[in-house]
Scaffold this active site. Structure first.
Site, PDB file in Angstrom:
ATOM      1  N   GLY A  34      24.318  20.296  22.668  1.00 45.33           N
ATOM      2  CA  GLY A  34      23.898  19.909  21.332  1.00 45.33           C
ATOM      3  C   GLY A  34      23.256  18.558  21.343  1.00 45.33           C
ATOM      4  O   GLY A  34      22.889  18.023  22.393  1.00 45.33           O
ATOM      5  N   PHE A  42      24.584  15.750  20.850  1.00 47.79           N
ATOM      6  CA  PHE A  42      25.421  14.723  21.446  1.00 47.79           C
ATOM      7  C   PHE A  42      25.453  14.811  22.959  1.00 47.79           C
ATOM      8  O   PHE A  42      25.719  13.829  23.635  1.00 47.79           O
ATOM      9  CB  PHE A  42      26.859  14.867  20.924  1.00 47.79           C
ATOM     10  N   GLY A  43      25.212  15.984  23.528  1.00 47.07           N
ATOM     11  CA  GLY A  43      25.330  16.157  24.968  1.00 47.07           C
ATOM     12  C   GLY A  43      25.815  17.548  25.298  1.00 47.07           C
ATOM     13  O   GLY A  43      25.651  18.489  24.510  1.00 47.07           O
ATOM     14  N   LYS A  72      33.736  17.521  26.521  1.00 47.92           N
ATOM     15  CA  LYS A  72      32.527  17.167  25.773  1.00 47.92           C
ATOM     16  C   LYS A  72      32.039  15.804  26.253  1.00 47.92           C
ATOM     17  O   LYS A  72      32.749  14.806  26.168  1.00 47.92           O
ATOM     18  CB  LYS A  72      32.822  17.120  24.276  1.00 47.92           C
ATOM     19  N   ASP A  91      30.293  18.664   8.764  1.00 48.24           N
ATOM     20  CA  ASP A  91      29.376  19.542   9.496  1.00 48.24           C
ATOM     21  C   ASP A  91      29.974  20.942   9.613  1.00 48.24           C
ATOM     22  O   ASP A  91      30.041  21.514  10.705  1.00 48.24           O
ATOM     23  CB  ASP A  91      29.083  18.967  10.877  1.00 48.24           C
TER      24      ASP A  91
END
EC number: 2.7.11.1
Length: 710
Positions: A362, A364-365, A381, A477
């Site tokens: 995504g 963010f990574g 993550k 979100d």
């Protein structure tokens, strides 16, 4: 000897008599004291001549204690020197046997000089003579006591022998006056026993003990026992003190080790600790709690009917990478076990962050699949260096998710901080996301019963964030890509990197847009003001996805129907008014659904996507509406269909474009969401097959959507 007694009476007037008498007898006292009738007394008196000065001072109190016998007290001290004072004292009780009684008293006289304990017995003996006269028969026991004393003093056997020839009349004396014999028997043991105790210097103690219990001759025996037990008592006290010191030392060592262990497990940086005003209220859906208990938040709901959807949401299952132990903490920092991981450990866990372990990617990574040493699967993550999400969202996740434990929220296992690297370790959820099962290419149709279960579970997770966390937590979100599923299709709300603590003193939180377009609430797109009702709107879009099977934004739909909310709004009104929802329900279900459940979900979705935020229900009301069998409560908040301000799709599009420019500074958006399984950015870019294609970049959908509208 008879002359000395006659001269002795004047002596009782003062205690000075004893010293002169001892001096007079001094010629025989040092060695010859043994020749005199009271040899043992002089022997005892010779060592304590220095002590008499102290005994008188100590001896004076006893008279005060026993007021009746003070005169005899004065008479008793003089007897030691001349042995005559006793004759004067015994005559009052019994005149005939005064002479035989004279010899026993001499035996009593030495004790006062040695330890002053015998004098009290004599003092109290005068009063009891009348009662003692009746006790004349027990006189024989005293003689029996005499032999033991003789045997007790090792060096004194000769002295008693010399003493007995003199007072040969002493045996008859006990028979006649029982009062005097008891004293002599008590005296010899005292002489024998005092020969040992004088070393212990317990003069004060014996004085008080005999004064209180003189009438009974047995009181004289305990003193020797006490004198012998004194050494044992001191020894025992020493052992007790030593044992206490050892225990105290062990306790100190234990506390020091425990404190060190806590320091090791604590966060290395205080900035990652949750705010002091953050608290969590437990509810019936937490680990190990009874799921049949009502919801603890305001306007709570009852979860007793959870099994109606085909499965009990209160059950606890430990499969598929979940840890739902009944001992899991309610509001603890990431529960138990290891919480901090080094970068090297995570490298080993993910096999060097191998590409084949990537679960999704995504803005963010990347998210990698990993396996801990104990065999537990995790999702790692990794934040992109310099990504928009950055440290702010990372810190938010560490602070918030570590404090939140709910069976419908993904749990945080640990974290890693290494230079510029920021990583979070979550429990692995094996069954992909709701987005994958609803919109995935080649996926089988998601059954209606599972859709209902997913809707209820995710609603409970959000309700927990809104109602039971203080300050409340706003997800920011909510979307189908952030609802993970386990093997039994239990919903787990994920991706708290966008969550913010909303202080109860604030009505909204202004921040940059990080949500996915298509799920944004109108007020959020217009001004960036964020409330819990914004999450309600986003969840309403998820409900519409479950009902219709459509994506929130689909550029391949006919003009004006690209937005799911815009397309569904008139159909929702029609279904509620007429009961006809055939145009709304996913045709792939082929009418394999329960009409009551479909209608209830339609009503709930219509209330959630109202244009006016204050007129939307709270998440706790949403849960009650979805999980109720009969009356679903007032989900409308007193509003009828169409009473909320009209939804202007054109205005919504303009607001979206304006806010995108305000938030990002350019007409573009970044990747968003957490993806897993078969989905990646590359696959989404191929999307050209309507519902079967997967989208992960909202830039294309929104740009095309806006271009077609204008």
């Amino acid at each position: 000897m008879s002359d000395s007694p006659t001269s002795s009476p004047p002596a009782p007037s003062a205690d000075s008599a004893p010293p002169p008498d001892t001096s007079s007898d001094g010629s025989a006292a040092p060695p010859p004291t043994d020749s005199a009738p009271p040899p043992s007394p002089p022997a005892d008196s010779s060592p304590p001549p220095a002590l008499p000065s102290l005994p008188p001072a100590v001896f004076s109190p006893p008279p005060t204690v026993s007021s009746p016998p003070p005169p005899p007290l004065d008479s008793s001290p003089p007897p030691p020197p001349d042995l005559t004072p006793p004759p004067s004292s015994p005559p009052p009780p019994d005149a005939p046997p005064p002479i035989p009684i004279v010899f026993p008293p001499p035996i009593d006289s030495p004790p006062p000089e040695s330890t002053n304990s015998p004098p009290p017995p004599e003092v109290f003996e005068p009063p009891p003579p009348p009662a003692d006269e009746d006790e004349s028969p027990p006189a024989p026991p005293p003689p029996e006591q005499l032999p033991p004393p003789a045997s007790s003093p090792q060096g004194g056997p000769k002295k008693p022998k010399k003493h007995h020839p003199g007072p040969a009349t002493s045996p008859p004396a006990p028979s006649a006056p029982a009062t005097s014999p008891p004293a002599p028997p008590n005296a010899p043991p005292r002489n024998s026993s005092h020969a040992l105790p004088p070393k212990s210097t317990a003069a004060g103690g014996p004085l008080t003990s005999p004064s209180r219990g003189v009438p009974s001759s047995g009181n004289s025996v305990p003193p020797p026992a006490n004198s012998g037990g004194g050494y044992q008592g001191k020894t025992m006290a020493g052992f007790a003190i030593a044992g206490f010191a050892v225990i105290a030392l062990m306790a100190v060592v234990f506390l020091v080790r425990r404190k060190k262990k806590r320091n090791i497990d604590a966060y290395s940086d205080s900035q990652y600790l949750p705010p002091s005003n953050f608290s969590i209220k437990s509810d019936g859906f937490l680990y190990g709690q009874n799921p049949t208990k009502g919801y603890s938040g305001p306007g709570g709901y009852n979860s007793q009917q959870q099994s109606n959807s085909g499965n009990s949401f209160g059950s606890q299952r430990g499969g598929g990478g979940y840890t739902r132990s009944g001992s899991a903490p309610d509001s603890a920092v990431m529960g138990s076990g290891q919480t901090h991981f080094t970068y090297e450990e995570l490298t080993d866990i993910t096999e060097g962050f191998s590409k084949h372990n990537i679960l999704g990617e995504g803005g963010f990574g990347c998210v990698y699949k990993g396996k801990l040493n104990d065999g537990k699967l995790v999702a790692v993550k990794q934040l992109k260096v310099g990504s928009g999400q950055g440290d702010r969202e990372f810190k938010a996740e560490v602070e918030i998710i570590s404090r939140v434990h709910h069976r419908h929220l993904v749990s945080l296992v640990g974290y890693c901080i290494a230079d510029s690297e920021r990583l979070l370790i979550y429990e692995y959820v094996p069954n992909q996301t709701l987005e994958h099962h609803l919109h995935g290419k080649g996926r089988p149709v998601l059954e209606w019963a599972r859709r209902v279960r997913i809707a209820i579970g995710s609603a409970k997770g959000l309700a927990y964030l809104h109602e039971d966390c203080h300050p409340k937590i706003i997800h920011r979100d909510i979307k189908s890509a952030n609802i993970l599923l386990d093997d039994e299709f239990e919903a787990q709300v994920a991706d708290f990197g966008l969550a913010k603590l909303n202080d109860s003193t604030q009505t909204h939180v202004s921040t940059r847009v990080m949500g996915t377009f298509g799920y944004l609430a109108p007020e959020y797109a217009q001004s960036g003001k964020l409330t819990d009702r914004s999450d309600v709107f986003s969840f309403g879009v998820v409900l519409l996805e479950l009902i219709t099977g459509r994506k929130p934004v689909d550029q391949y739909q006919p003009l004006g129907e690209e937005s799911l909310v815009e397309w569904a709004r008139p159909l929702l009104h029609k279904a509620i008014e007429t009961g006809d929802f055939s145009e709304l329900v996913d045709r792939r279900l082929e009418k394999h659904y329960v009409e009551n459940e479909v209608f209830r979900m339609i009503e709930t979705a219509a209330a959630c996507v109202r244009h006016s935020g204050p007129k939307r229900p709270r998440m706790v009301q949403v849960v009650r509406a979805l999980d109720s069998e009969g009356d679903m409560g007032d989900i409308s908040n007193g509003n009828k269909v169409g009473q909320s301000s009209a939804y202007d799709s054109g205005q919504y599009n303009n607001d979206t474009m304006k806010f995108r420019k305000m938030a990002f500074g350019f007409d573009d958006s970044s990747d968003s969401g957490m993806y897993s399984g078969d989905y990646s950015v590359q696959d989404s870019r191929k999307g050209s097959n309507g519902a079967s294609s997967e989208f992960t970049r909202n830039e294309t959908e929104n740009r095309n959507f806006n271009n077609r509208r204008y």
